[in-house]
Design a protein around this motif. Structure first.
Motif, PDB file in Angstrom:
ATOM      1  N   LYS A 113      40.843  40.735  47.868  1.00  0.00           N
ATOM      2  CA  LYS A 113      41.504  42.026  47.740  1.00  0.00           C
ATOM      3  C   LYS A 113      41.892  42.329  46.288  1.00  0.00           C
ATOM      4  N   VAL A 114      41.607  43.552  45.885  1.00  0.00           N
ATOM      5  CA  VAL A 114      41.952  44.046  44.546  1.00  0.00           C
ATOM      6  C   VAL A 114      42.864  45.252  44.710  1.00  0.00           C
ATOM      7  N   ASN A 115      43.905  45.340  43.898  1.00  0.00           N
ATOM      8  CA  ASN A 115      44.795  46.496  43.972  1.00  0.00           C
ATOM      9  C   ASN A 115      44.015  47.773  43.686  1.00  0.00           C
ATOM     10  N   LYS A 116      44.268  48.789  44.495  1.00  0.00           N
ATOM     11  CA  LYS A 116      43.529  50.046  44.369  1.00  0.00           C
ATOM     12  C   LYS A 116      44.487  51.184  44.021  1.00  0.00           C
ATOM     13  N   PRO A 117      43.933  52.283  43.501  1.00  0.00           N
ATOM     14  CA  PRO A 117      44.793  53.427  43.183  1.00  0.00           C
ATOM     15  C   PRO A 117      45.487  53.964  44.431  1.00  0.00           C
ATOM     16  N   SER A 118      46.719  54.390  44.263  1.00  0.00           N
ATOM     17  CA  SER A 118      47.458  55.010  45.362  1.00  0.00           C
ATOM     18  C   SER A 118      47.542  56.503  45.087  1.00  0.00           C
ATOM     19  N   ALA A 151      32.907  30.134  50.835  1.00  0.00           N
ATOM     20  CA  ALA A 151      33.400  31.457  50.464  1.00  0.00           C
ATOM     21  C   ALA A 151      34.712  31.354  49.693  1.00  0.00           C
ATOM     22  N   ARG A 152      35.610  30.520  50.180  1.00  0.00           N
ATOM     23  CA  ARG A 152      36.892  30.350  49.483  1.00  0.00           C
ATOM     24  C   ARG A 152      36.682  29.772  48.083  1.00  0.00           C
ATOM     25  N   ASP A 153      35.701  28.842  47.954  1.00  0.00           N
ATOM     26  CA  ASP A 153      35.427  28.256  46.642  1.00  0.00           C
ATOM     27  C   ASP A 153      34.942  29.333  45.669  1.00  0.00           C
ATOM     28  N   ARG A 154      34.075  30.228  46.136  1.00  0.00           N
ATOM     29  CA  ARG A 154      33.567  31.293  45.264  1.00  0.00           C
ATOM     30  C   ARG A 154      34.695  32.210  44.815  1.00  0.00           C
ATOM     31  N   LEU A 155      35.557  32.587  45.750  1.00  0.00           N
ATOM     32  CA  LEU A 155      36.638  33.506  45.389  1.00  0.00           C
ATOM     33  C   LEU A 155      37.649  32.830  44.462  1.00  0.00           C
ATOM     34  N   ARG A 156      37.919  31.544  44.692  1.00  0.00           N
ATOM     35  CA  ARG A 156      38.809  30.826  43.768  1.00  0.00           C
ATOM     36  C   ARG A 156      38.198  30.792  42.365  1.00  0.00           C
ATOM     37  N   HIS A 157      36.866  30.609  42.309  1.00  0.00           N
ATOM     38  CA  HIS A 157      36.169  30.578  41.030  1.00  0.00           C
ATOM     39  C   HIS A 157      36.327  31.899  40.297  1.00  0.00           C
ATOM     40  N   GLU A 158      36.520  32.980  41.037  1.00  0.00           N
ATOM     41  CA  GLU A 158      36.698  34.295  40.436  1.00  0.00           C
ATOM     42  C   GLU A 158      38.164  34.673  40.283  1.00  0.00           C
ATOM     43  N   GLY A 159      39.049  33.720  40.519  1.00  0.00           N
ATOM     44  CA  GLY A 159      40.463  33.966  40.282  1.00  0.00           C
ATOM     45  C   GLY A 159      41.191  34.679  41.398  1.00  0.00           C
ATOM     46  N   VAL A 160      40.636  34.665  42.615  1.00  0.00           N
ATOM     47  CA  VAL A 160      41.273  35.327  43.759  1.00  0.00           C
ATOM     48  C   VAL A 160      42.194  34.332  44.458  1.00  0.00           C
ATOM     49  N   SER A 161      43.438  34.733  44.686  1.00  0.00           N
ATOM     50  CA  SER A 161      44.391  33.846  45.358  1.00  0.00           C
ATOM     51  C   SER A 161      44.102  33.795  46.855  1.00  0.00           C
ATOM     52  N   GLU A 162      44.615  32.759  47.513  1.00  0.00           N
ATOM     53  CA  GLU A 162      44.397  32.604  48.955  1.00  0.00           C
ATOM     54  C   GLU A 162      45.018  33.762  49.733  1.00  0.00           C
ATOM     55  N   SER A 163      46.137  34.277  49.239  1.00  0.00           N
ATOM     56  CA  SER A 163      46.803  35.381  49.939  1.00  0.00           C
ATOM     57  C   SER A 163      45.998  36.673  49.891  1.00  0.00           C
ATOM     58  N   ASP A 164      45.090  36.801  48.909  1.00  0.00           N
ATOM     59  CA  ASP A 164      44.259  38.000  48.786  1.00  0.00           C
ATOM     60  C   ASP A 164      42.857  37.794  49.352  1.00  0.00           C
ATOM     61  N   THR A 165      42.648  36.669  50.049  1.00  0.00           N
ATOM     62  CA  THR A 165      41.338  36.344  50.604  1.00  0.00           C
ATOM     63  C   THR A 165      41.250  36.767  52.064  1.00  0.00           C
TER      64      THR A 165
END
Length: 679
Positions: free
Chosen positions: A593-598, A515-529
């Motif tokens: 995690k992706v930033n969302k509208p506030s 799972a971590r490998d897939r998210l890294r492949h999509e540019g997701v940092s560890e802190s947002d995982t």
């Protein structure tokens, strides 16, 4: 530089665009007609009409119907299935069930790949994962040469028991890639490493036939956006309620098969939470269909098995959405027995309802609403003009005269049948699951949901209807509220008493690593995982299993068992704490995690709705009533008023019937309270 978040949802009739300005904390919306022959044209038309500078866009999210439409129309590229000797007909034999048990003449649609395009190769792996017979490489290369000669470049490799050991599938794929370098190949163990070959084979086949279509569309759109100045990743909403980047869509295109449907459910969950409702039913009524989902105790229901066509399951976790053929364009007609019917046939965007004056001459729900005064003479802020006289002619000719009804009676009857169909669908997703609709709020949105919401709620005795600020583009807004998400699984069957915690922990760790490998492949940092563990369990001897979340620590299995007992009691009104339990599967949900509208709440004012734009006669309960028509943008938060009223805005029209009370809350939702309903 202005930071914009843009979401686009492609529907059967309109393509909706939602733009959130991060600096101003404001939302604006627009709609353009869909272009079924090439959805990308409508997407870019929406961007142009909204005057979006793509260089200012921080995030572009998209819910697409490309995969769904391809499965419905079966407009596939030439494809082949390579399978174990003796298993060529698994996807045709299926599980032997029928959609309609009592209709002996109705056949289940055939498999996505024809029999003449399904080929066998000598190989065998047993249920424990031991390779009994390696791939016969001579056979494999001869088959690859045949496929190359036939020009087949889309291939699904589905070997029996590959879920236990994928070595033979991997070798077959390597041979195919050597012989046909430009082929698109899906292997069943990569797509769905689960037992039950029919489910696994069919999911892999669907993935294979969609790959060239979906990947081609996504990559063309990504390039178009990039050429226009957008510098981020294009995010595609998938059926599980998360999003994927084009890189993962290339591997798992089948996950987009319910992309747009999930968006509305996600928005419904967000709006229900804002309004303080733990329980809510969403009624997303568009031009062609209505999608119904349920939020219970703050969570959307998720199913592990779903299908676009009966008999062709897709086994990925998906938000449970019930879709019926009831939309603004649904056709009213009289069946052979002389009864009034509504849908599932639809006029769609082309030719459209009769009042569109674009070639349609059959009455629809939209025509009925126009005749009864609930809809005015224009849609989408004047982009679409409506001709009432054409609606009158169609309803009189097709419904009123044959049934001996007045024009008003015929139009009202059309809507009553549509509302009854939608109410029945809500019962299916609530009462049949042990939930009482009277304990829920109804969230009505989509282009036509706010027209019908109160009438459907009355059928079900639901006390409150909530109409979001932009009901016609609420599904598009859902695309802004999701994170990148992947669902991974591994079979791990056996009696709970015989399985050690350490072994399950090892499986979780392996899945979490992937799972971590897939998210890294999509540019997701560890802190947002964020990783969530789940286990599929059942009582010993059962066929079906239930998925429950689990934590960590030495006693995580004990907590999972208690959660399983509780969910089983909720689902089936039965639990047996003494019965032995089996583990069926281990799962990990990976979230980036992706930033969302506030969103910022508005200040409420103790006031009324202000002066109406006009007053026009509207037909309610057998009589014409002079009804004020308000512009929604002019009604402030905190306003309260009694029905009847019509509220117009760019993307939808809201009907507030007599004997109801409406208020605008701090989130600018319209809350309509019904008299005499459960409180």
């Amino acid at each position: 530089m202005t930071q914009l978040r843009v979401a686009v949802d492609v529907g059967g009739t309109f393509t909706d665009v939602c733009i959130f300005d991060e600096d101003e904390k404001t939302m604006r919306v627009t709609k353009v007609p869909s272009t079924p022959h090439d959805p990308m044209i409508a997407v870019m038309n929406g961007v142009k009409r909204a005057e979006i500078n793509l260089a200012d866009v921080e995030l572009f999210s998209h819910g697409t119907t490309v995969a769904t439409n391809a499965l419905i129309t079966r407009n596939f590229p030439q494809a082949a299935l390579v399978t174990t000797t003796g298993f060529r007909d698994v996807i045709e034999i299926r599980d032997g069930t029928k959609d309609d048990l009592w209709d002996a003449y109705r056949d289940v649609p055939g498999p996505y790949i024809r029999r003449r395009d399904r080929f066998e190769v000598t190989e065998r792996t047993d249920y424990r994962g031991e390779v009994l017979t390696p791939v016969d490489e001579d056979e494999a290369r001869k088959l690859a040469a045949l496929l190359r000669k036939r020009g087949t470049k889309t291939i699904a490799v589905c070997f029996v028991n590959s879920f236990a050991n994928a070595a033979n599938e991997i070798r077959m794929r390597e041979i195919l890639e050597e012989e046909i370098p430009d082929a698109t190949i899906s292997t069943s163990a990569e797509i769905l490493p689960e037992m039950f070959e029919y489910n696994r084979f069919n999911t892999a086949v669907a993935n294979a036939v969609l790959a060239p279509l979906v990947s081609g569309y996504v990559n063309r759109l990504e390039k178009q956006l990039s050429d226009g100045g957008y510098q981020g990743d294009l995010l595609l909403l998938h059926s599980g309620g998360g999003s994927m980047t084009p890189r993962m869509v290339d591997r798992f295109p089948v996950r987009l098969a319910a992309s747009g449907i999930a968006a509305g459910a996600i928005s419904a969950q967000h709006i229900a939470s804002q309004c303080g409702y733990a329980n809510a039913v969403s009624l997303d009524m568009g031009g062609t269909s209505t999608d119904i989902a349920m939020v219970a105790d703050g969570e959307l229901r998720v199913t592990q098995e779903w299908e676009v066509e009966y008999g062709h399951p897709i086994i990925f976790p998906s938000i449970e959405v019930l879709t019926i053929g009831a939309g603004g364009g649904s056709l009213a007609h009289i069946d052979v027995a002389g009864s009034l019917r509504n849908g599932p046939q639809s006029a769609g965007a082309d030719p459209g309802p009769a009042c569109y004056d674009t070639g349609g001459d059959q009455p629809t729900n939209t025509d009925a609403n126009v005749v009864l005064g609930r809809l005015g003479t224009s849609l989408a802020g004047g982009a679409k003009s409506l001709k009432r006289d054409l609606s009158v002619e169609a309803i009189n000719r097709v419904i009123a005269e044959p049934l001996g009804l007045s024009l008003e009676e015929a139009a009202e009857s059309i809507l009553k049948v549509a509302n009854a169909n939608m109410a029945d669908a809500v019962r299916l997703i609530s009462i049949r699951r042990g939930y009482d609709p009277r304990d829920f709020a109804l969230l009505a949105f989509g282009g036509a949901g706010a027209l019908h919401g109160v009438d459907v709620a009355r059928e079900l005795n639901i006390p409150t209807v909530v109409v979001p600020p932009n009901p016609g583009v609420t599904s598009a807004m859902g695309c802004l509220l999701v994170d990148i998400q992947h669902d991974l699984s591994q079979m791990h069957t056996g009696a709970l008493s015989n399985i050690s915690t350490e072994k399950i922990e090892d499986v979780f760790r392996r899945l979490e690593g992937e799972a971590r490998d897939r998210l890294r492949h999509e540019g997701v940092s560890e802190s947002d995982t964020v990783l969530q563990r789940l286990i599929s369990m059942r009582y010993a001897g059962q066929w079906r299993s239930l998925v429950v979340p689990v934590g960590s620590g030495p006693d995580f299995l004990d907590a999972a068992v208690e959660a399983f007992h509780e969910r089983h009691e909720r689902e089936f009104a039965f639990r047996n704490d003494e019965a032995p339990i089996e583990i069926y599967e281990v799962q990990v949900k990976a979230v980036g995690k992706v930033n969302k509208p506030s969103f910022v709440p508005a200040t409420k004012q103790d006031t009324g709705p202000g002066e109406p734009v006009e007053v026009r006669p509207v037909y309610f309960d057998g009589e014409w009533v002079e009804t004020p028509v308000y512009g929604r943008d002019n009604i402030p938060a905190g306003a309260q008023f009694e029905g009847p009223a019509i509220i117009n805005q760019l993307d939808a029209t809201t009907v507030v019937p007599p004997n109801t009370r409406a208020e605008i809350d701090e989130w600018l939702n319209i809350r309509i309270h019904l008299e005499g309903s459960a409180k």
